[in-house]
Write an enzyme that holds these catalytic residues in place. Structure first.
Site, PDB file in Angstrom:
ATOM      1  N   GLU A  85      15.840  -1.698 -28.657  1.00 32.59           N
ATOM      2  CA  GLU A  85      15.779  -0.976 -29.933  1.00 32.59           C
ATOM      3  C   GLU A  85      17.176  -0.800 -30.515  1.00 32.59           C
ATOM      4  O   GLU A  85      17.371  -0.908 -31.725  1.00 32.59           O
ATOM      5  CB  GLU A  85      15.094   0.384 -29.749  1.00 32.59           C
ATOM      6  CG  GLU A  85      14.912   1.151 -31.033  1.00 32.59           C
ATOM      7  CD  GLU A  85      14.017   0.452 -32.037  1.00 32.59           C
ATOM      8  OE1 GLU A  85      14.433   0.356 -33.221  1.00 32.59           O
ATOM      9  OE2 GLU A  85      12.919  -0.003 -31.667  1.00 32.59           O
ATOM     10  N   GLU A 113      19.539  -5.222 -37.654  1.00 35.05           N
ATOM     11  CA  GLU A 113      19.069  -4.817 -38.978  1.00 35.05           C
ATOM     12  C   GLU A 113      20.216  -4.335 -39.858  1.00 35.05           C
ATOM     13  O   GLU A 113      20.313  -4.704 -41.034  1.00 35.05           O
ATOM     14  CB  GLU A 113      18.005  -3.722 -38.860  1.00 35.05           C
ATOM     15  CG  GLU A 113      16.681  -4.238 -38.349  1.00 35.05           C
ATOM     16  CD  GLU A 113      15.616  -3.152 -38.245  1.00 35.05           C
ATOM     17  OE1 GLU A 113      15.962  -1.953 -38.388  1.00 35.05           O
ATOM     18  OE2 GLU A 113      14.456  -3.505 -38.027  1.00 35.05           O
TER      19      GLU A 113
END
Length: 128
Positions: free
Chosen positions: A75, A82
């Site tokens: 994550e 991102e």
């Protein structure tokens, strides 16, 4: 050209401490800015506390810790990817979409398998 002093400086205790500070800052930042990582930390904590409550074996506890760490680390990498893609382009680009989707997919695959492994470990204790 870099001197011998520059190379030694990079391997100093001061540089090592600074790299750990950056790493801890990254962990904290990912927690503060990430919605999903909070879910993963909560699930990891719940799994560990449940494991201690059920009295699972040390090997099972280590497995829970490893798969939890894997999901949390993925994550964090997903968040880094991102943010980097967002930094590079604000316009829609198919490669940006692919990078983000694949990174998110990696987290999802890890979370699915973590759930399956958690079920394999916990279900016998639940139905005992």
């Amino acid at each position: 050209m870099r001197s011998e002093f520059d190379v030694k400086e990079e391997h100093s205790v001061k540089a090592l401490i600074k790299s750990f500070q950056h790493a801890f800052c990254g962990i904290l930042t990912s927690f503060v800015i990430g919605r999903n990582i909070k879910v993963h930390y909560t699930a990891a904590l719940a799994a560990v506390l449940s494991g201690l409550s059920f009295g699972i074996s040390k090997v099972e506890l280590v497995i829970i810790l490893l798969i939890s760490a894997q999901v949390i680390c993925l994550e964090m990498v997903n968040t880094a990817i991102e943010r980097t893609v967002d930094l590079v382009t604000s316009e829609y680009h198919i490669y940006a979409k692919i990078a983000k989707d694949v990174a998110a997919g990696a987290v999802l695959v890890a979370a699915i398998f973590a759930t399956i492994i958690g079920g394999i470990i916990f279900l016998p204790y639940i139905f005992k």
